[in-house]
Design a protein around this motif. Sequence first.
Motif, short mmCIF file in Angstrom:
data_model
loop_
_atom_site.label_atom_id
_atom_site.label_comp_id
_atom_site.label_asym_id
_atom_site.label_seq_id
_atom_site.Cartn_x
_atom_site.Cartn_y
_atom_site.Cartn_z
N ASN A 135 3.48 -8.10 7.78
CA ASN A 135 4.27 -8.61 8.90
C ASN A 135 5.55 -9.27 8.38
OD1 ASN A 135 5.00 -9.17 11.48
ND2 ASN A 135 3.51 -10.80 11.80
N ILE A 136 6.36 -8.46 7.71
CA ILE A 136 7.65 -8.89 7.16
C ILE A 136 8.68 -7.81 7.47
CG2 ILE A 136 6.68 -10.31 5.30
CD1 ILE A 136 7.20 -7.93 3.40
N VAL A 181 6.23 -3.63 7.27
CA VAL A 181 6.22 -2.78 6.09
C VAL A 181 4.81 -2.23 5.90
CG1 VAL A 181 6.57 -2.68 3.58
CG2 VAL A 181 8.11 -4.06 5.01
N GLY A 182 4.66 -0.94 6.15
CA GLY A 182 3.37 -0.28 5.99
C GLY A 182 3.11 0.06 4.54
N ILE A 183 1.87 -0.14 4.11
CA ILE A 183 1.45 0.15 2.74
C ILE A 183 0.24 1.06 2.85
CG2 ILE A 183 0.65 -0.84 0.56
CD1 ILE A 183 1.92 -3.55 1.71
N VAL A 184 0.34 2.27 2.31
CA VAL A 184 -0.70 3.28 2.49
C VAL A 184 -1.22 3.76 1.14
CG1 VAL A 184 -1.25 5.51 3.53
CG2 VAL A 184 0.50 4.06 4.60
N PHE A 185 -2.54 3.73 1.00
CA PHE A 185 -3.22 4.32 -0.15
C PHE A 185 -4.15 5.42 0.36
CE2 PHE A 185 -2.19 0.23 -2.09
CZ PHE A 185 -1.87 0.59 -3.39
N ASN A 211 -0.36 -10.87 6.51
CA ASN A 211 0.79 -11.60 5.97
C ASN A 211 1.12 -11.04 4.58
OD1 ASN A 211 -0.91 -12.85 4.04
ND2 ASN A 211 -1.26 -14.61 5.35
N SER A 212 2.22 -11.49 3.99
CA SER A 212 2.67 -10.93 2.72
C SER A 212 1.68 -11.17 1.58
CB SER A 212 4.05 -11.48 2.34
OG SER A 212 4.03 -12.88 2.29
N ASP A 251 -2.43 -8.73 -2.11
CA ASP A 251 -3.84 -8.61 -2.49
C ASP A 251 -4.35 -7.19 -2.24
OD1 ASP A 251 -3.89 -11.30 -3.18
OD2 ASP A 251 -4.89 -11.94 -1.32
N PHE A 252 -3.95 -6.59 -1.13
CA PHE A 252 -4.34 -5.22 -0.79
C PHE A 252 -3.83 -4.24 -1.84
CE2 PHE A 252 -3.08 -1.23 1.36
CZ PHE A 252 -4.34 -0.78 1.77
#
Length: 129
Positions: A73-74, A78-82, A115-116, A121-122
């Motif tokens: 939520n920044i 910003v989506g982060i996909v693995f 949150n960031s 951590d993810f």
Amino acid sequence: FIDGLHEYEQCKRDLLNNLKNLNKKGIIIMHDCLPRNSFEEAVPRKQAIWNGDVWKVIAEINNSYGLDYVIANIDRGVGIVFPSTNYIYKEINDIKEKSFRDYINNYYPNFNIVNSEKAFDFIDSNLTE
């Protein structure tokens, strides 16, 4: 890093092409996943601050199998996909016709927004597995 055109069709193409060519332990970052109002979401662009309808790709990622993701939520999301090796991308048949109201009422509540700190951590947990 996917940040082109801010439109569903192009972002989906970019995501699917990246998924096909991503190295093991690769990561996909997507920008502009969380529009704050219908003007930021409108396609074509209506104002200077613009996310477009990238959220529709996130809705399909959320509907898919083997695509582990969070949205930090920044900076407008910003989506982060693995992806796992056996991911299945599932399109939503009528997603192109969905509106900002649909996003707020039906999709946004189900997005994995963090949150960031949790986003880092993810990333760390997926890279060290």
